[in-house]
Design an enzyme around this catalytic site. Structure first.
Site, PDB file in Angstrom:
ATOM      1  N   ARG A 114       0.867  -1.169   0.000  1.00 25.43           N
ATOM      2  CA  ARG A 114       0.000   0.000   0.000  1.00 25.43           C
ATOM      3  C   ARG A 114       0.908   1.225   0.000  1.00 25.43           C
ATOM      4  O   ARG A 114       2.036   1.178   0.492  1.00 25.43           O
ATOM      5  CB  ARG A 114      -0.894   0.031   1.241  1.00 25.43           C
ATOM      6  CG  ARG A 114      -1.815  -1.173   1.390  1.00 25.43           C
ATOM      7  CD  ARG A 114      -2.600  -1.074   2.700  1.00 25.43           C
ATOM      8  NE  ARG A 114      -3.539  -2.177   2.858  1.00 25.43           N
ATOM      9  CZ  ARG A 114      -3.272  -3.308   3.509  1.00 25.43           C
ATOM     10  NH1 ARG A 114      -2.067  -3.476   4.074  1.00 25.43           N
ATOM     11  NH2 ARG A 114      -4.175  -4.270   3.609  1.00 25.43           N
TER      12      ARG A 114
ATOM     13  N   LYS B 165      -2.109  -2.382   7.948  1.00 29.04           N
ATOM     14  CA  LYS B 165      -3.305  -1.862   8.601  1.00 29.04           C
ATOM     15  C   LYS B 165      -3.455  -2.465   9.992  1.00 29.04           C
ATOM     16  O   LYS B 165      -3.218  -3.654  10.195  1.00 29.04           O
ATOM     17  CB  LYS B 165      -4.554  -2.191   7.767  1.00 29.04           C
ATOM     18  CG  LYS B 165      -4.730  -1.305   6.541  1.00 29.04           C
ATOM     19  CD  LYS B 165      -6.060  -1.590   5.883  1.00 29.04           C
ATOM     20  CE  LYS B 165      -6.326  -0.636   4.720  1.00 29.04           C
ATOM     21  NZ  LYS B 165      -7.640  -0.895   4.075  1.00 29.04           N
TER      22      LYS B 165
ATOM     23  N   HIS C  93      -2.433   2.722  -6.071  1.00 30.30           N
ATOM     24  CA  HIS C  93      -2.995   1.472  -5.546  1.00 30.30           C
ATOM     25  C   HIS C  93      -3.163   0.434  -6.651  1.00 30.30           C
ATOM     26  O   HIS C  93      -3.166  -0.770  -6.379  1.00 30.30           O
ATOM     27  CB  HIS C  93      -4.331   1.739  -4.861  1.00 30.30           C
ATOM     28  CG  HIS C  93      -4.678   0.726  -3.814  1.00 30.30           C
ATOM     29  ND1 HIS C  93      -3.919   0.537  -2.672  1.00 30.30           N
ATOM     30  CD2 HIS C  93      -5.692  -0.171  -3.727  1.00 30.30           C
ATOM     31  CE1 HIS C  93      -4.457  -0.420  -1.937  1.00 30.30           C
ATOM     32  NE2 HIS C  93      -5.521  -0.874  -2.557  1.00 30.30           N
TER      33      HIS C  93
ATOM     34  N   ARG D  73      -0.403  -2.077  -6.758  1.00 24.75           N
ATOM     35  CA  ARG D  73      -0.580  -3.183  -5.796  1.00 24.75           C
ATOM     36  C   ARG D  73      -1.551  -4.216  -6.362  1.00 24.75           C
ATOM     37  O   ARG D  73      -1.321  -5.424  -6.274  1.00 24.75           O
ATOM     38  CB  ARG D  73      -1.090  -2.613  -4.483  1.00 24.75           C
ATOM     39  CG  ARG D  73      -1.529  -3.634  -3.424  1.00 24.75           C
ATOM     40  CD  ARG D  73      -1.863  -2.878  -2.144  1.00 24.75           C
ATOM     41  NE  ARG D  73      -2.771  -3.583  -1.261  1.00 24.75           N
ATOM     42  CZ  ARG D  73      -2.390  -4.414  -0.296  1.00 24.75           C
ATOM     43  NH1 ARG D  73      -1.104  -4.687  -0.135  1.00 24.75           N
ATOM     44  NH2 ARG D  73      -3.282  -4.980   0.501  1.00 24.75           N
TER      45      ARG D  73
ATOM     46  N   HIS E 267      -3.957  -9.090   3.717  1.00 26.71           N
ATOM     47  CA  HIS E 267      -5.408  -9.087   3.849  1.00 26.71           C
ATOM     48  C   HIS E 267      -5.818  -9.875   5.090  1.00 26.71           C
ATOM     49  O   HIS E 267      -5.300 -10.973   5.344  1.00 26.71           O
ATOM     50  CB  HIS E 267      -6.071  -9.723   2.618  1.00 26.71           C
ATOM     51  CG  HIS E 267      -6.051  -8.831   1.423  1.00 26.71           C
ATOM     52  ND1 HIS E 267      -6.229  -9.309   0.134  1.00 26.71           N
ATOM     53  CD2 HIS E 267      -5.876  -7.492   1.293  1.00 26.71           C
ATOM     54  CE1 HIS E 267      -6.170  -8.300  -0.712  1.00 26.71           C
ATOM     55  NE2 HIS E 267      -5.956  -7.199  -0.037  1.00 26.71           N
TER      56      HIS E 267
ATOM     57  N   TYR F 287      -9.521 -10.972  -6.689  1.00 23.45           N
ATOM     58  CA  TYR F 287      -8.626 -11.102  -7.831  1.00 23.45           C
ATOM     59  C   TYR F 287      -8.987 -12.293  -8.707  1.00 23.45           C
ATOM     60  O   TYR F 287      -8.702 -12.292  -9.905  1.00 23.45           O
ATOM     61  CB  TYR F 287      -7.172 -11.189  -7.352  1.00 23.45           C
ATOM     62  CG  TYR F 287      -6.744  -9.917  -6.680  1.00 23.45           C
ATOM     63  CD1 TYR F 287      -6.474  -8.771  -7.419  1.00 23.45           C
ATOM     64  CD2 TYR F 287      -6.655  -9.834  -5.296  1.00 23.45           C
ATOM     65  CE1 TYR F 287      -6.115  -7.584  -6.801  1.00 23.45           C
ATOM     66  CE2 TYR F 287      -6.294  -8.649  -4.658  1.00 23.45           C
ATOM     67  CZ  TYR F 287      -6.034  -7.532  -5.421  1.00 23.45           C
ATOM     68  OH  TYR F 287      -5.691  -6.349  -4.815  1.00 23.45           O
TER      69      TYR F 287
END
Length: 305
Positions: A159, A182, A250, A253, A276, A285
């Site tokens: 990110r 995150k 982004h 990524r 994730h 994806y």
């Protein structure tokens, strides 16, 4: 006016997310706005301040009124679903801590919406972006910095906040990088040779010292490089290359993940590399790949013509 008891409960719930779940300040701000807005509506809707006892008596009809009111303020289905998710989480916490019955709130059904698929670049376009970033600034060390940042986004699937959050402590960069993602979650990502080369060139040319606690990527005046600067860089590059507006930082990524998957990468491994929290996020994806296959099918199949 939100009651003091409800306000205290909201703060307790936010503290819970911050301390035990590692929620980011941005996430906490969104949660606070969403639940405070819900509580304010219920105060207006019921004509009285809603304490914990009153909140325990909310009905399905009350929830429908809030959702209709929210949609009436031009809030989209995706945003309403996010707000409802926050409210449900708050009421689950209230049920555990205060014995509040959350049945009516949990029974509310989120509106259906079409999930946006990530918009990756083609492998050729991704390479062109990396090559072109070096030509966007006349100052050599800044051009090298820009190329190093974009190479990390694509080569490591970072990110933009993760790349710009790196400090001199990451040096020297070897075969892997420790990334804080995150919610303060840590992961190790491999660093491919082109990314190591681009970083080494930038570090060699950068006029500012690489101190352990200082940002690795510096702005022109020596401060931390801002996300906005990288966004402007990508805007310039995509205009030069004729790429769509979806070619953002982004998107590099997204391209990393999509190209790995297309090359036979394991979905679980890609989940770990991206950081994730759930596999369902990474599964987006696979939907891209399915959509691409259907496009080819529709163009090639005789019955589709």
């Amino acid at each position: 006016m939100i009651s003091a008891a409800a306000r205290d409960a909201l703060q307790g719930w936010l503290n819970h997310h911050k301390s035990l779940r590692g929620a980011s300040p941005h996430t906490l701000d969104a949660y606070a706005r969403d639940v405070a807005g819900f509580l304010a509506f219920m105060t207006e809707h019921k004509g009285a301040s809603q304490g914990l006892g009153a909140l325990a008596k909310l009905t399905v009809s009350d929830m429908r009124s809030w959702m209709a009111f929210t949609r009436g303020r031009d809030v989209g289905a995706r945003s309403l679903a996010r707000k409802l998710s926050a409210v449900k989480s708050f009421f689950r916490w209230l049920a555990e801590r205060e014995g509040v019955d959350p049945a009516a709130v949990l029974a509310a059904r989120a509106p259906k919406f079409q999930r946006k698929l990530p918009r990756p670049l083609s492998p050729d376009a991704a390479r062109a972006v990396i090559d072109t970033t070096e030509t966007q600034h006349p100052t050599t060390w800044i051009a090298a910095r820009d190329q190093a940042v974009v190479t990390l986004l694509y080569g490591c699937g970072l990110r933009i906040s993760e790349a710009l959050g790196l400090t001199g402590r990451a040096l020297p960069v070897g075969d892997s990088l420790r990334i804080i993602g995150k919610g303060g979650k840590e992961r190790i990502v491999p660093v491919i040779a082109p990314a190591r080369t681009a970083l080494a060139r930038y570090i060699d040319l950068c006029p500012y010292p690489t101190e352990p606690d200082a940002p690795l990527f510096r702005g022109a005046r020596g401060g931390a490089l801002s996300p906005r600067a990288v966004q402007k860089l990508m805007a310039s590059v995509r205009m030069q290359l004729g790429l769509p507006a979806t070619a953002t930082p982004h998107a590099m990524r997204h391209s990393f993940a999509t190209h790995l998957l297309n090359a036979g990468g394991d979905l679980r491994a890609i989940q770990e590399l991206l950081g994730h929290a759930t596999l369902s996020t990474t599964q987006a994806y696979t939907a891209i790949d399915t959509a691409r296959l259907m496009d080819v099918y529709n163009q090639a199949h005789p019955k589709a013509r």
